[in-house]
Design a protein around this motif. Structure first.
Motif, short mmCIF file in Angstrom:
data_model
loop_
_atom_site.label_atom_id
_atom_site.label_comp_id
_atom_site.label_asym_id
_atom_site.label_seq_id
_atom_site.Cartn_x
_atom_site.Cartn_y
_atom_site.Cartn_z
N VAL A 197 0.86 -1.18 0.00
CA VAL A 197 0.00 0.00 0.00
C VAL A 197 0.90 1.23 0.00
N LEU A 198 0.72 2.07 -1.02
CA LEU A 198 1.49 3.31 -1.13
C LEU A 198 0.54 4.48 -1.02
N THR A 199 0.95 5.47 -0.23
CA THR A 199 0.15 6.69 -0.09
C THR A 199 1.03 7.88 -0.44
N ALA A 200 0.39 9.01 -0.65
CA ALA A 200 1.15 10.23 -0.90
C ALA A 200 2.09 10.49 0.28
N ASP A 201 1.60 10.28 1.49
CA ASP A 201 2.43 10.52 2.68
C ASP A 201 3.59 9.55 2.79
N SER A 202 3.38 8.28 2.43
CA SER A 202 4.46 7.29 2.54
C SER A 202 5.58 7.55 1.52
N LEU A 203 5.28 8.32 0.49
CA LEU A 203 6.28 8.60 -0.54
C LEU A 203 7.00 9.93 -0.32
N ARG A 204 6.62 10.68 0.73
CA ARG A 204 7.29 11.95 1.03
C ARG A 204 8.78 11.70 1.22
N GLY A 205 9.59 12.66 0.80
CA GLY A 205 11.04 12.52 0.89
C GLY A 205 11.63 11.93 -0.37
N ARG A 206 10.77 11.53 -1.32
CA ARG A 206 11.23 10.99 -2.60
C ARG A 206 10.61 11.80 -3.73
#
Length: 193
Positions: free
Chosen positions: A57-66
């Motif tokens: 599961v990928l979210t906008a928040d989990s991808l922050r920093g990339r």
């Protein structure tokens, strides 16, 4: 006055090229902006949640920093098929950097068809099958493929339509990878909306 066939032909040819330019300019300009570094005018942060075909599961928040390149595509779309090898190469060339290429399929058929399609083409970057709610999070699409480039804070920086995105977005990706992910004043303004 006699009819001048050569002059009429030149006039008709010029009219054709003018019509082609008028049609192509709005479609090409976002690619030019990505190459020269001009960012999107609306600094929105799309909020989305997707489940990749491998179960993550990928979210906008989990991808922050990339830096995230989101590519909207479909198995039935010839330009989408044409750009996939270049996208795979782009994902592989940035594998050791804070970069994620995320493919989002709009296919409505069986998920197994999408899985087989990706396997046959050797696509290893994360892919998910999405519905209209995810498309709305990005502001919709006018055609396929459409690519959205998000910076490390999740802010939409570039939107391009067409299969040349891997080429035109390379300079923008490199610039965004060099940028610091520290919050800016614009981030606080976005959150207050």
């Amino acid at each position: 006055m006699p009819f001048d066939r050569a002059r009429f032909g030149r006039w008709l040819g010029n009219l054709f090229w003018l019509a082609l330019l008028i049609w192509a300019a709005p479609r090409c300009w976002p690619h030019v902006e990505a190459v020269i570094g001009r960012s999107a005018r609306d600094a929105r942060q799309p909020q989305f949640t997707v489940q990749t075909r491998d179960g993550r599961v990928l979210t906008a928040d989990s991808l922050r920093g990339r830096v995230v390149l989101v590519n909207i595509w479909a198995t039935w779309c010839p330009p989408c098929r044409a750009e996939m090898p270049a996208l795979q190469q782009l994902a592989s060339s940035h594998a050791d950097e804070p970069f994620v290429l995320l493919g989002l399929s709009v296919d409505r058929g069986p998920a197994a068809s999408v899985d087989a399609f990706l396997r046959e083409r050797g696509i290893t970057y994360p892919n998910a099958i999405i519905g209209d709610e995810v498309l709305r999070a990005f502001g919709g699409v006018r055609g396929y493929p459409t690519s959205f480039l998000l910076d490390k804070r999740g802010v939409l920086r570039h939107t391009v339509l067409g299969p040349v995105a891997p080429l035109t977005l390379r300079p923008a990706i490199a610039r965004l990878l060099r940028e610091d992910a520290a919050p800016t004043r614009a981030d606080s303004l976005l959150r207050s909306r």
